[in-house]
Scaffold this motif. Structure first.
Motif, PDB file in Angstrom:
ATOM      1  N   VAL A 154      38.525  25.669  33.422  1.00  0.00           N
ATOM      2  CA  VAL A 154      39.916  25.584  33.846  1.00  0.00           C
ATOM      3  C   VAL A 154      40.007  25.271  35.336  1.00  0.00           C
ATOM      4  O   VAL A 154      40.811  24.439  35.772  1.00  0.00           O
ATOM      5  CB  VAL A 154      40.639  26.904  33.507  1.00  0.00           C
ATOM      6  N   TYR A 214      36.752  30.217  32.587  1.00  0.00           N
ATOM      7  CA  TYR A 214      37.280  30.082  33.943  1.00  0.00           C
ATOM      8  C   TYR A 214      36.765  28.849  34.682  1.00  0.00           C
ATOM      9  O   TYR A 214      37.574  28.087  35.244  1.00  0.00           O
ATOM     10  CB  TYR A 214      37.002  31.345  34.754  1.00  0.00           C
ATOM     11  N   ILE A 248      42.290  33.130  35.793  1.00  0.00           N
ATOM     12  CA  ILE A 248      42.781  32.077  34.914  1.00  0.00           C
ATOM     13  C   ILE A 248      44.300  32.027  34.949  1.00  0.00           C
ATOM     14  O   ILE A 248      44.906  30.947  34.932  1.00  0.00           O
ATOM     15  CB  ILE A 248      42.265  32.302  33.477  1.00  0.00           C
ATOM     16  N   GLN A 303      36.890  34.347  28.060  1.00  0.00           N
ATOM     17  CA  GLN A 303      37.504  34.091  29.362  1.00  0.00           C
ATOM     18  C   GLN A 303      36.495  33.854  30.473  1.00  0.00           C
ATOM     19  O   GLN A 303      36.705  32.998  31.334  1.00  0.00           O
ATOM     20  CB  GLN A 303      38.407  35.258  29.750  1.00  0.00           C
TER      21      GLN A 303
END
Length: 230
Positions: free
Chosen positions: A97, A94, A121, A90
């Protein structure tokens, strides 16, 4: 990173048939025996294929800006981040995204639902959460993580997609739906070729509809079989 490919279509769930590109990450915290992407995590031959893949050949490290630019070049409205288990990464996911959303892309993340999402996120994507049932072969303590499922259930737009083989699997789904308050439930037949999909869907369709749930097939399998990178 395992694969970046497109243009293609989303083959499963609420966005079935939408034009998209895929970013497939490597590594997974589960070991489903019927996994259709074992090359992203199975270095010892645990899955039904029995093949021990070589991570040195299957995975590579790529700057997120390069991943972003490759995905943007496909000129599609939707990017799907899959795996493996993307939420293992993650922190590194991030900025990818964020940049994709800033450039106008919709982003979906496919996850097994065992890792609670980073709030940064969660504000930017829709999650397609696929909790694994007993036939995956992993113990329940690994595949069902209550606090993570509750976190996804609290997010608007989350969809819960269950791979099922028979009507009996639907009772297991029903228990999870009740315990964690899951909404937007999608039942997907297990199968890695069209014949297997058709047989599973025939066993599931009437019972799933009678329970008020959605059905999804696996469009990419129907179109391309088990080819990679499509």
């Amino acid at each position: 990173m395992s694969e970046i490919f497109g243009p293609t279509v989303q083959g499963e769930g609420p966005s079935l048939g939408r034009r998209c590109a895929f970013a497939r990450l490597g590594g997974c915290n589960l070991s489903c025996r019927w996994c259709d992407t074992p090359y992203t995590w199975d270095w010892t031959g645990q899955a039904n294929s029995g093949i021990a893949y070589d991570p040195r050949k299957e995975l590579r490290t790529i700057p997120y800006t390069e991943v972003r630019d490759q995905l943007a070049a496909f000129d599609v409205p939707l990017v799907v981040v899959s795996g493996g288990e993307p939420l293992n990464q993650q922190g590194r996911l991030y900025p990818l995204v964020r940049d994709l959303r800033d450039s106008g892309h919709d982003v979906e993340i496919e996850t097994n639902g065992t890792i609670a999402p980073d709030p940064r996120i969660a504000k930017l994507v829709r999650f397609n959460v696929s909790p694994k049932l007993a036939h995956s072969g992993d113990p329940k303590s690994r595949r069902i993580v209550g606090n993570a499922l509750s976190a996804f259930a609290a997010l608007p737009g989350s969809a819960f997609k269950f791979v099922c083989r028979s009507e009996a699997d639907l009772d297991e789904v029903a228990a999870l739906v009740h315990e964690y308050g899951l909404d937007s439930v999608w039942i997907m037949p297990e199968g890695q070729n069209q014949t297997a999909l058709d047989q599973s869907l025939a066993r599931l369709r009437d019972a799933a509809i009678s329970r008020g749930w959605n059905l999804t097939t696996r469009l990419h399998i129907i179109m391309w079989g088990d080819r990679r990178g499509v």
